[in-house]
Design an enzyme around this catalytic site. Structure first.
Site, PDB file in Angstrom:
ATOM      1  N   LYS A 175      53.605  72.247  35.486  1.00 40.44           N
ATOM      2  CA  LYS A 175      54.759  72.049  36.373  1.00 40.44           C
ATOM      3  C   LYS A 175      55.396  73.401  36.675  1.00 40.44           C
ATOM      4  CE  LYS A 175      59.094  71.546  36.213  1.00 40.44           C
ATOM      5  NZ  LYS A 175      59.489  72.226  37.472  1.00 40.44           N
ATOM      6  N   GLY A 228      60.978  80.840  31.044  1.00 41.10           N
ATOM      7  CA  GLY A 228      62.137  80.616  31.901  1.00 41.10           C
ATOM      8  C   GLY A 228      63.408  80.985  31.178  1.00 41.10           C
ATOM      9  N   SER A 229      64.493  80.302  31.544  1.00 43.23           N
ATOM     10  CA  SER A 229      65.789  80.730  31.012  1.00 43.23           C
ATOM     11  C   SER A 229      65.930  80.355  29.541  1.00 43.23           C
ATOM     12  CB  SER A 229      66.920  80.115  31.829  1.00 43.23           C
ATOM     13  OG  SER A 229      67.083  78.768  31.456  1.00 43.23           O
ATOM     14  N   VAL A 232      67.393  76.651  28.973  1.00 42.42           N
ATOM     15  CA  VAL A 232      66.387  75.603  29.121  1.00 42.42           C
ATOM     16  C   VAL A 232      65.348  75.709  27.999  1.00 42.42           C
ATOM     17  CG1 VAL A 232      64.568  74.679  30.622  1.00 42.42           C
ATOM     18  CG2 VAL A 232      66.732  75.442  31.612  1.00 42.42           C
ATOM     19  N   GLY A 233      64.912  76.941  27.718  1.00 35.63           N
ATOM     20  CA  GLY A 233      63.893  77.145  26.691  1.00 35.63           C
ATOM     21  C   GLY A 233      64.336  76.665  25.320  1.00 35.63           C
ATOM     22  N   GLU A 250      59.043  81.550  26.174  1.00 35.93           N
ATOM     23  CA  GLU A 250      59.343  82.941  26.516  1.00 35.93           C
ATOM     24  C   GLU A 250      60.606  82.902  27.361  1.00 35.93           C
ATOM     25  OE1 GLU A 250      58.069  85.639  25.493  1.00 35.93           O
ATOM     26  OE2 GLU A 250      56.250  84.889  24.543  1.00 35.93           O
ATOM     27  N   CYS A 284      61.768  89.039  33.117  1.00 35.49           N
ATOM     28  CA  CYS A 284      62.369  88.924  31.790  1.00 35.49           C
ATOM     29  C   CYS A 284      62.294  90.273  31.076  1.00 35.49           C
ATOM     30  CB  CYS A 284      61.700  87.826  30.983  1.00 35.49           C
ATOM     31  SG  CYS A 284      59.933  88.009  30.861  1.00 35.49           S
ATOM     32  N   GLU A 385      71.991  88.416  30.015  1.00 37.04           N
ATOM     33  CA  GLU A 385      70.948  88.655  31.013  1.00 37.04           C
ATOM     34  C   GLU A 385      71.496  88.368  32.419  1.00 37.04           C
ATOM     35  OE1 GLU A 385      67.454  86.010  31.063  1.00 37.04           O
ATOM     36  OE2 GLU A 385      66.251  87.839  31.257  1.00 37.04           O
TER      37      GLU A 385
HETATM   38  C1  UN1 Z   1      55.953  92.088  33.512  1.00 38.15           C
HETATM   39  O1  UN1 Z   1      56.886  92.754  33.074  1.00 38.15           O
HETATM   40  O2  UN1 Z   1      55.178  92.558  34.338  1.00 38.15           O
HETATM   41  O3  UN1 Z   1      58.631  85.992  33.356  1.00 38.15           O
HETATM   42  C2  UN1 Z   1      55.678  90.711  33.047  1.00 38.15           C
HETATM   43  C3  UN1 Z   1      58.636  87.195  33.084  1.00 38.15           C
HETATM   44  C4  UN1 Z   1      57.669  87.663  32.023  1.00 38.15           C
HETATM   45  C5  UN1 Z   1      56.570  88.475  32.574  1.00 38.15           C
HETATM   46  C6  UN1 Z   1      56.903  89.919  32.726  1.00 38.15           C
HETATM   47  N1  UN1 Z   1      57.133  86.515  31.315  1.00 38.15           N
HETATM   48  O4  UN1 Z   1      59.367  87.961  33.662  1.00 38.15           O
END
Ligand code: UN1
Length: 483
Positions: A175, A228-229, A232-233, A250, A284, A385
């Protein structure tokens, strides 16, 4: 008329049971509707999970090298269509076409790398305490896995979850984020064209709170990988692990670059802009704090502001443009609110700070590249963030304070240092609380052959990418064979 895109369940294209769709809009020009996507219900998610469950025995019975060959074939198809896929990526996500092409190439590398993993998916043998006993381990798939992917890397992140999930023998429900679902769909089509059997990969679009929540709650989903955020994570992690499933999340970052007094300042400025502003700061791994030795802070800031003033913002399709829009109105308002909060708490706005309103930029969600100076480490600006093109410059008295400020946040994804002192650089690598450490390189970027992930509130579960990526998607069986 824009096109209507469907879900892909058990090898068939299907409308959602809701009868509803949502629009996918170009963030550089909101009158450009890319298409309508299915607003899937929990029932749609359950159909996708059942399809994945049915396809599981046949897929896991196919050998891992054969599964890998299918990934390699998908890599060739993405490579063949790279130009079109990258254009559609820019149109729906907003990053520049050069960035979109680089990201699509990265997806090709990811599928190739994990294609090879099909021949390396090995266990171990160990000496047994008893004679005439073969003691070994094998990796088995989890079963059905759910993948929930973000809009900011709409091809690389689906690829880096799909490839290890599939090569390990799992069947999948994917999804993608609603702001950039077309690119994920392009990956699904490439895998289908490569010959993936029906039901091995199912694709549903729609809200995270409905379709995504079903993937988290449904006991038929053995593992769920999310990017994602933070908010939510954390919810997903609690839900999946609470019912005994495996979760990998992540999430956010508040990534610093430390600039010591002996740094090459032009390089430090380039690394800062690369990390903080390119891709509109929507990574991220983006740099959001420049922690600078006070002796060079003035000179660093002067050179930084000169470079920032020259950045060209606009529609990412234009080859002269360096920075595209933010993804949507919600994100635009979040970024602008963070900027306002920064001003209120006493940081000094040195560049940017507003929405761009000059035509044709008034047609999209454009924010000026923004730099704050005189930032203190405990300000919200230096703690939360932002996920936009905003850099906070914090002056410090030396290495000790720099490391202390760098570590004084709840996140720990990526961190960089700019210095020519190798001992300091190595000490930084030892002491920084981050899963990714960069010495004289930007906080962003991720090569497929090494692990990716963070410490503290940035990540939960085992790492993505590299050989360890399959740790999440497999379970180990230990076999004692006495002969
Ligand atoms: C990057 O820095 O090229 O969602 C990858 C994101 C990370 C991937 C970053 N999971 O921003």
């Amino acid at each position: 008329m824009s096109e209507t895109y469907q879900n892909f369940i058990a090898g068939k294209w299907a409308d959602s049971a809701s009868g509803k769709t949502f629009d996918n809009i170009n963030p550089a020009n909101t009158s450009d509707v890319i298409g309508s996507f299915q607003d899937s219900t929990a029932d749609d998610a359950r159909s996708a999970i059942s399809a994945a469950r049915e396809a599981a025995p046949e897929w896991r019975a196919l050998s891992a090298p054969r599964r890998g060959q299918l990934l390699a074939r998908a890599a060739r198809i993405i490579e063949r269509d790279l130009d079109r896929i990258a254009r559609e990526l820019t149109r729906e996500e907003g990053k520049t076409l050069a960035e979109a092409k680089a990201e699509t190439s990265r997806a090709v590398q990811i599928f190739d790398y994990f294609a090879g993993e099909g021949r390396r998916l090995s266990g171990e043998t160990a000496p047994s305490e008893f004679g005439r006993t073969l003691l070994y381990t094998v990796r088995e798939p989890l079963g059905v896995v759910g993948l929930i992917t973000p809009w900011n890397f709409p091809i690389a992140v689906p690829a880096w979850k799909l490839a290890p999930a599939l090569v390990s023998g799992n069947t999948v429900v994917l999804k993608p984020a609603s702001a950039a679902p077309l690119t994920a769909l392009n990956v699904v089509k490439a895998l289908a064209e490569a010959g993936l059997p029906d039901g091995v990969l199912n694709f549903i679009t729609g809200s995270g709170a409905v379709a995504g929540a079903e993937l988290a709650a449904n006991t038929g989903v053995a593992g769920l990988s999310f990017t994602g955020s933070d908010v939510v994570g954390s919810g997903i992690y609690a839900c999946v692990s609470g019912r005994g499933g495996k979760a990998q999340c992540e999430m956010g970052g508040k990534n610093p670059i430390i600039i010591l007094a002996d740094a090459d300042l032009d390089k430090a400025v380039n690394l800062s802009i690369n990390g903080a502003i390119w891709s509109t700061g929507q990574k991220c791994t983006a740099t959001s704090r420049a922690i600078v030795h006070k002796d060079v802070a003035g000179e660093y800031t002067a050179r930084l502001l000169e470079q920032v003033a020259a950045i060209r913002v606009g529609d990412g399709m234009d080859p002269a443009v360096q920075v595209g829009p933010v993804i949507d109105e919600v994100q635009l308002n979040t970024v602008l609110a963070s900027i306002e909060a920064g001003k209120e708490e006493g940081a000094r706005l040195a560049a940017g700070g507003g929405k761009m309103t000059e035509a044709p930029l008034d047609q999209g969600f454009f924010v000026e590249p923004t730099v704050f100076v005189d930032v203190k480490g405990d300000m919200q600006l230096a703690q939360e963030e932002i996920f936009g093109p905003v850099l906070a410059v914090i002056a410090v008295t030396g290495f000790e304070e720099a490391v202390q400020v760098a570590n004084s946040v709840r996140f720990g994804l990526s961190a960089a240092i700019c210095t020519s002192d190798i001992s300091r650089a190595m000490e930084f690598a030892d002491r920084i609380e981050a899963g990714l450490v960069h010495i004289n390189s930007p906080t962003v970027g991720a090569e497929v052959q090494v692990p990716f992930g963070g410490m503290k509130a940035s990540s939960t579960g085992t790492r993505e990418q590299g050989r360890v990526a399959v740790d999440f998607y497999t379970q180990i069986k230990t076999v004692y064979l006495e002969y």
